[in-house]
Design a protein around this motif. Structure first.
Motif, PDB file in Angstrom:
ATOM      1  N   CYS A  21       0.844  -1.191   0.000  1.00 48.39           N
ATOM      2  CA  CYS A  21       0.000   0.000   0.000  1.00 48.39           C
ATOM      3  C   CYS A  21       0.881   1.242   0.000  1.00 48.39           C
ATOM      4  O   CYS A  21       1.883   1.316   0.710  1.00 48.39           O
ATOM      5  N   CYS A  22       0.497   2.225  -0.772  1.00 50.73           N
ATOM      6  CA  CYS A  22       1.269   3.447  -0.883  1.00 50.73           C
ATOM      7  C   CYS A  22       1.173   4.297   0.387  1.00 50.73           C
ATOM      8  O   CYS A  22       2.118   4.991   0.731  1.00 50.73           O
ATOM      9  N   SER A  23       0.062   4.221   1.103  1.00 51.10           N
ATOM     10  CA  SER A  23      -0.139   5.053   2.284  1.00 51.10           C
ATOM     11  C   SER A  23       0.430   4.436   3.550  1.00 51.10           C
ATOM     12  O   SER A  23       1.241   5.045   4.238  1.00 51.10           O
ATOM     13  N   CYS A  24       0.007   3.226   3.885  1.00 45.22           N
ATOM     14  CA  CYS A  24       0.385   2.617   5.163  1.00 45.22           C
ATOM     15  C   CYS A  24       1.560   1.647   5.049  1.00 45.22           C
ATOM     16  O   CYS A  24       2.054   1.149   6.052  1.00 45.22           O
ATOM     17  N   ARG A  25       2.008   1.361   3.842  1.00 44.60           N
ATOM     18  CA  ARG A  25       3.159   0.493   3.575  1.00 44.60           C
ATOM     19  C   ARG A  25       2.967  -0.948   4.054  1.00 44.60           C
ATOM     20  O   ARG A  25       3.928  -1.633   4.351  1.00 44.60           O
ATOM     21  N   GLN A  26       1.734  -1.408   4.132  1.00 45.44           N
ATOM     22  CA  GLN A  26       1.467  -2.795   4.490  1.00 45.44           C
ATOM     23  C   GLN A  26       1.130  -3.576   3.223  1.00 45.44           C
ATOM     24  O   GLN A  26       0.580  -3.037   2.271  1.00 45.44           O
TER      25      GLN A  26
ATOM     26  N   HIS B 214      -3.641   1.456  -3.178  1.00 45.87           N
ATOM     27  CA  HIS B 214      -3.966   1.609  -1.764  1.00 45.87           C
ATOM     28  C   HIS B 214      -4.780   0.398  -1.315  1.00 45.87           C
ATOM     29  O   HIS B 214      -5.578  -0.134  -2.089  1.00 45.87           O
ATOM     30  N   CYS B 215      -4.612   0.007  -0.037  1.00 38.21           N
ATOM     31  CA  CYS B 215      -5.425  -1.076   0.518  1.00 38.21           C
ATOM     32  C   CYS B 215      -6.848  -0.562   0.741  1.00 38.21           C
ATOM     33  O   CYS B 215      -7.129   0.634   0.602  1.00 38.21           O
TER      34      CYS B 215
ATOM     35  N   ASP C 290      -8.632  -0.209   3.480  1.00 36.66           N
ATOM     36  CA  ASP C 290      -8.768   0.729   4.600  1.00 36.66           C
ATOM     37  C   ASP C 290      -8.326   2.132   4.200  1.00 36.66           C
ATOM     38  O   ASP C 290      -9.032   3.116   4.451  1.00 36.66           O
ATOM     39  N   CYS C 291      -7.172   2.230   3.595  1.00 37.05           N
ATOM     40  CA  CYS C 291      -6.668   3.544   3.164  1.00 37.05           C
ATOM     41  C   CYS C 291      -7.538   4.127   2.059  1.00 37.05           C
ATOM     42  O   CYS C 291      -7.768   5.340   2.018  1.00 37.05           O
TER      43      CYS C 291
ATOM     44  N   LYS D  58     -10.570   5.660   3.674  1.00 35.20           N
ATOM     45  CA  LYS D  58     -10.221   6.891   4.390  1.00 35.20           C
ATOM     46  C   LYS D  58     -10.027   8.051   3.415  1.00 35.20           C
ATOM     47  O   LYS D  58     -10.509   9.166   3.656  1.00 35.20           O
TER      48      LYS D  58
END
Length: 57
Positions: A8-13, A36-37, A39-40, A43
């Motif tokens: 994921c680009c935002s949370c890195r998971q 993005h996942c 969740d992200c 959001k």
């Protein structure tokens, strides 16, 4: 069932994109696109909706 593990680009998971989904198709066509996942993604979507209605008033 086939899948890709994408960061994921935002949370890195890492999250999985399964065969038959739209993200799977987009990833297979262009591997350099930002993803993005879920969740992200939700959001980011909610923040965009809140900002849109803020400027309507």
């Amino acid at each position: 069932m086939f899948y890709y593990e994408i960061v994921c680009c935002s949370c890195r998971q890492k999250f999985r994109v399964y065969e038959g989904s739209l993200k799977y198709k987009l990833y297979k066509e262009r591997t350099n696109k930002v993803f993005h996942c879920e969740d992200c993604n939700s959001k980011i979507r909610m923040d965009a909706i809140k900002n849109f209605f803020r400027y309507l008033n």
